[in-house]
Design a protein around this motif. Structure first.
Motif, PDB file in Angstrom:
ATOM      1  N   GLN A   1       0.716  -1.203  -0.194  1.00 45.82           N
ATOM      2  CA  GLN A   1      -0.197   0.005  -0.095  1.00 45.82           C
ATOM      3  C   GLN A   1       0.780   1.183  -0.046  1.00 45.82           C
ATOM      4  O   GLN A   1       0.622   2.099  -0.746  1.00 45.82           O
ATOM      5  CB  GLN A   1      -0.854  -0.091   1.256  1.00 45.82           C
ATOM      6  CG  GLN A   1      -2.276  -1.010   1.091  1.00 45.82           C
ATOM      7  CD  GLN A   1      -2.992  -0.978   2.482  1.00 45.82           C
ATOM      8  OE1 GLN A   1      -2.527  -0.844   3.267  1.00 45.82           O
ATOM      9  NE2 GLN A   1      -4.425  -1.521   1.931  1.00 45.82           N
TER      10      GLN A   1
ATOM     11  N   ASP B   1      -4.277  -6.840  -3.831  1.00 47.59           N
ATOM     12  CA  ASP B   1      -5.338  -7.378  -3.815  1.00 47.59           C
ATOM     13  C   ASP B   1      -5.245  -8.777  -3.691  1.00 47.59           C
ATOM     14  O   ASP B   1      -5.769  -9.610  -2.945  1.00 47.59           O
ATOM     15  CB  ASP B   1      -5.947  -7.228  -5.436  1.00 47.59           C
ATOM     16  CG  ASP B   1      -6.593  -5.845  -5.269  1.00 47.59           C
ATOM     17  OD1 ASP B   1      -6.884  -5.173  -4.511  1.00 47.59           O
ATOM     18  OD2 ASP B   1      -6.790  -5.439  -6.566  1.00 47.59           O
ATOM     19  N   GLN B   2      -4.138  -9.214  -4.188  1.00 49.81           N
ATOM     20  CA  GLN B   2      -3.402 -10.730  -4.373  1.00 49.81           C
ATOM     21  C   GLN B   2      -3.136 -11.030  -2.965  1.00 49.81           C
ATOM     22  O   GLN B   2      -3.661 -12.169  -2.335  1.00 49.81           O
ATOM     23  CB  GLN B   2      -2.188 -10.910  -5.195  1.00 49.81           C
ATOM     24  CG  GLN B   2      -1.748 -12.469  -5.070  1.00 49.81           C
ATOM     25  CD  GLN B   2      -0.455 -12.384  -5.926  1.00 49.81           C
ATOM     26  OE1 GLN B   2      -0.308 -11.432  -6.688  1.00 49.81           O
ATOM     27  NE2 GLN B   2       0.195 -13.682  -5.852  1.00 49.81           N
TER      28      GLN B   2
ATOM     29  N   SER C   1      -4.301  -9.878  -0.054  1.00 55.63           N
ATOM     30  CA  SER C   1      -5.478  -9.668   0.567  1.00 55.63           C
ATOM     31  C   SER C   1      -6.577 -11.111   0.455  1.00 55.63           C
ATOM     32  O   SER C   1      -7.041 -11.502   1.357  1.00 55.63           O
ATOM     33  CB  SER C   1      -6.515  -8.488   0.293  1.00 55.63           C
ATOM     34  OG  SER C   1      -5.843  -7.273   0.511  1.00 55.63           O
ATOM     35  N   LYS C   2      -6.324 -11.547  -0.877  1.00 55.30           N
ATOM     36  CA  LYS C   2      -7.074 -12.644  -1.247  1.00 55.30           C
ATOM     37  C   LYS C   2      -6.358 -13.950  -0.504  1.00 55.30           C
ATOM     38  O   LYS C   2      -7.230 -14.850   0.325  1.00 55.30           O
ATOM     39  CB  LYS C   2      -7.287 -12.913  -2.735  1.00 55.30           C
ATOM     40  CG  LYS C   2      -8.043 -12.139  -3.476  1.00 55.30           C
ATOM     41  CD  LYS C   2      -8.007 -12.178  -4.901  1.00 55.30           C
ATOM     42  CE  LYS C   2      -8.859 -11.399  -5.735  1.00 55.30           C
ATOM     43  NZ  LYS C   2      -8.659 -11.343  -7.072  1.00 55.30           N
TER      44      LYS C   2
ATOM     45  N   THR D   1      -1.652  -1.733  -5.901  1.00 53.09           N
ATOM     46  CA  THR D   1      -2.923  -2.190  -5.572  1.00 53.09           C
ATOM     47  C   THR D   1      -3.206  -3.648  -6.377  1.00 53.09           C
ATOM     48  O   THR D   1      -3.767  -4.438  -5.532  1.00 53.09           O
ATOM     49  CB  THR D   1      -3.855  -1.255  -6.120  1.00 53.09           C
ATOM     50  OG1 THR D   1      -3.703  -1.161  -7.686  1.00 53.09           O
ATOM     51  CG2 THR D   1      -3.927  -0.141  -5.550  1.00 53.09           C
ATOM     52  N   ASP D   2      -2.344  -3.950  -7.182  1.00 55.86           N
ATOM     53  CA  ASP D   2      -2.498  -5.234  -7.786  1.00 55.86           C
ATOM     54  C   ASP D   2      -1.887  -6.305  -6.756  1.00 55.86           C
ATOM     55  O   ASP D   2      -2.387  -7.260  -6.752  1.00 55.86           O
ATOM     56  CB  ASP D   2      -1.685  -5.370  -9.227  1.00 55.86           C
ATOM     57  CG  ASP D   2      -0.336  -5.317  -9.053  1.00 55.86           C
ATOM     58  OD1 ASP D   2       0.067  -4.086  -8.250  1.00 55.86           O
ATOM     59  OD2 ASP D   2       0.335  -5.513  -9.791  1.00 55.86           O
TER      60      ASP D   2
END
Length: 148
Positions: A68, A77-78, A80-81, A73-74
């Motif tokens: 962050q 996202d990964q 976070s998943k 952001t890519d």
């Protein structure tokens, strides 16, 4: 069914469903478990697996924070998943009131009176709350309770 068996079954179902991200994360978890078993020449029990999962979750949270800051952001996202998949294997988290109650009980049982007893209190709580509460938060609450 042990936690390790559950993780293996989830891996098989992710393979059948062709869920690439979920499969990759579960394989990563199984690899971490296997690595610990090989390194220490033991069979990891559920508590050991939870400790491994906690470590992986902490790594993901640290990575998310760094990504962050870097504006990626890519990768956020990964990570976070992966974090969501790993958290599914953790036991239900205790509420703040339940954690506070456990802290007060341990302090009373040990007769802890000040900051010098923090190590004893944290040691006793770690056995009780492992995987059920964020130990960083617990440490802060213990420090506040013993400072009174």
């Amino acid at each position: 069914m042990t936690l390790k068996e559950q993780i293996t079954e989830d891996m098989k179902s992710a393979m059948r469903a062709k869920e690439a991200e979920r499969l990759g994360t579960i394989r990563l978890l199984l690899a971490a478990i296997k690595q610990r078993e090989v390194d220490e020449r033991i069979t990891v029990d559920d508590a050991g697996i939870i400790a491994i999962i906690e470590k992986l979750i902490k790594q993901r949270k640290d990575s998310i924070e760094q990504f962050q800051k870097a504006g990626r952001t890519d990768l956020v996202d990964q990570e976070s998943k992966e974090l969501g998949i790993l958290q599914a294997y953790m036991p239900a988290q205790l509420s703040a009131a339940e954690v506070q109650s456990a802290i007060q009980k341990v302090i009373a049982d040990l007769g802890a009176s000040g900051p010098q007893d923090m190590g004893k209190v944290i040691g006793a709580l770690k056995a009780q709350l492992a995987g059920k509460a964020d130990m960083g938060m617990v440490s802060g609450l213990v420090k506040a309770a013993l400072a009174k």
